[in-house]
Write a protein that holds these residues in place. Structure first.
Motif, PDB file in Angstrom:
ATOM      1  N   HIS A 166       0.813  -1.219   0.000  1.00 26.02           N
ATOM      2  CA  HIS A 166       0.000   0.000   0.000  1.00 26.02           C
ATOM      3  C   HIS A 166       0.851   1.276   0.000  1.00 26.02           C
ATOM      4  N   SER A 169       2.713   1.695  -3.327  1.00 23.78           N
ATOM      5  CA  SER A 169       1.741   1.920  -4.397  1.00 23.78           C
ATOM      6  C   SER A 169       1.212   3.350  -4.355  1.00 23.78           C
ATOM      7  N   LEU A 170       0.912   3.847  -3.160  1.00 22.17           N
ATOM      8  CA  LEU A 170       0.399   5.206  -3.020  1.00 22.17           C
ATOM      9  C   LEU A 170       1.424   6.224  -3.499  1.00 22.17           C
ATOM     10  N   SER A 173       2.178   5.804  -7.372  1.00 25.27           N
ATOM     11  CA  SER A 173       1.079   6.260  -8.219  1.00 25.27           C
ATOM     12  C   SER A 173       1.071   7.785  -8.314  1.00 25.27           C
ATOM     13  N   TYR A 174       1.514   8.463  -7.253  1.00 21.57           N
ATOM     14  CA  TYR A 174       1.606   9.927  -7.298  1.00 21.57           C
ATOM     15  C   TYR A 174       2.773  10.373  -8.178  1.00 21.57           C
ATOM     16  N   GLN A 194      -4.760  14.169  -2.390  1.00 21.28           N
ATOM     17  CA  GLN A 194      -5.049  12.754  -2.204  1.00 21.28           C
ATOM     18  C   GLN A 194      -3.853  12.021  -1.618  1.00 21.28           C
ATOM     19  N   LEU A 195      -2.656  12.394  -2.065  1.00 20.65           N
ATOM     20  CA  LEU A 195      -1.448  11.778  -1.522  1.00 20.65           C
ATOM     21  C   LEU A 195      -1.312  12.056  -0.031  1.00 20.65           C
ATOM     22  N   GLY A 198      -3.824  10.129   1.919  1.00 20.53           N
ATOM     23  CA  GLY A 198      -3.463   8.721   1.976  1.00 20.53           C
ATOM     24  C   GLY A 198      -2.315   8.460   2.942  1.00 20.53           C
ATOM     25  N   GLU A 229      -6.846   0.313   0.999  1.00 20.04           N
ATOM     26  CA  GLU A 229      -6.734  -0.200  -0.364  1.00 20.04           C
ATOM     27  C   GLU A 229      -7.869   0.301  -1.236  1.00 20.04           C
ATOM     28  N   TYR A 232      -7.864   4.760  -1.243  1.00 15.32           N
ATOM     29  CA  TYR A 232      -6.770   5.538  -1.793  1.00 15.32           C
ATOM     30  C   TYR A 232      -5.989   4.801  -2.891  1.00 15.32           C
ATOM     31  N   ILE A 233      -5.634   3.536  -2.649  1.00 12.36           N
ATOM     32  CA  ILE A 233      -4.794   2.863  -3.631  1.00 12.36           C
ATOM     33  C   ILE A 233      -5.532   2.645  -4.944  1.00 12.36           C
ATOM     34  N   SER A 236      -6.261   5.966  -6.655  1.00  8.74           N
ATOM     35  CA  SER A 236      -5.082   6.569  -7.275  1.00  8.74           C
ATOM     36  C   SER A 236      -4.746   5.870  -8.587  1.00  8.74           C
TER      37      SER A 236
END
Length: 239
Positions: A166, A169-170, A173-174, A194-195, A198, A229, A232-233, A236
């Motif tokens: 997680h 990935s967060l 993805s950013y 969002q980052l 998260g 998950e 946010y994940i 994103s």
């Protein structure tokens, strides 16, 4: 009347925790810099030893053969220079990659996740600094507790999923989003917002896991993770 914690007092406590986290981070970075320089000095020392060895061999050959030709001397010098340059640069200073978090042992996982997050700090917005520092504090609290978990248990699985799946990935993805789009509103908020949200959720989940472990409540720990998950994940990745 029951005592209540006001938002102002809670914010003051959080700020104190963040200041403590930054002091701890400064100490960790100092130690990390010492380790990097130690690795570089070992690399340079190895290069000098190789250089010295080449010239010793060349000198010995010259004494045995009664001297070396000009061409041989030039080639030996070039070889020594090339070997010195290669050994003083390679191998490169090792950097922790997200893929390696999954193979870290459970007692090492919290520290590895913290070091990996530090390597990504410069790629994150300024608004995420406090959240990153808070995650660092929570990981330091969690680290000694992980040594008590069974590596193949459901609680350990949830900790691994949070820290090795997680969290990377967060962040990744950013960082895959083009810089010019990171502060543009999408689905009600910007990718940067969002980052930060998260990362704050992850910090809260780590704290909750630490509390579960301190109470010995492994069943509660084993059921955590899907909220992050889903919220946010997955969001994103879709964005």
């Amino acid at each position: 009347m029951a005592n209540s914690v006001t938002p102002r007092s809670r914010n003051a406590v959080n700020q104190e925790v963040i200041r403590a986290a930054r002091r701890q981070r400064a100490a960790r970075l100092y130690n990390a810099r010492k380790e990097r320089w130690s690795f570089r000095w070992r690399r340079i020392r190895r290069a000098f030893l190789a250089l010295f060895g080449i010239f010793i061999v060349a000198l010995t050959a010259g004494l045995i053969l009664g001297g070396l030709s000009f061409t041989t001397t030039v080639l030996t010098t070039l070889l020594a220079f090339a070997v010195f340059m290669v050994l003083s640069i390679y191998p490169a200073t090792p950097k922790l990659r997200a893929e390696e978090l999954g193979s870290a042992t459970l007692p090492e996982l919290a520290g590895s996740a913290e070091l990996w997050l530090e390597t990504r700090r410069r790629a994150l917005p300024n608004a995420a600094v406090d959240a990153v520092d808070m995650i660092g504090v929570r990981l330091e609290q969690l680290a000694p507790q992980l040594a008590t978990l069974q590596d193949n248990g459901p609680a350990a699985h949830e900790v691994r999923k949070l820290l090795s799946e997680h969290l990377p990935s967060l962040v990744d993805s950013y960082t895959r989003i083009p810089a010019e789009l990171r502060n543009k509103t999408h689905a009600g908020s910007t990718p940067s917002q969002q980052l930060v949200e998260g990362l704050n959720v992850i910090a809260g989940q780590i704290e909750a896991m630490s509390l579960d472990l301190s109470r010995g409540d492994l069943d509660a720990l084993a059921t955590r993770g899907r909220f992050l998950e889903t919220k946010y994940i997955d969001a994103s990745d879709d964005g």
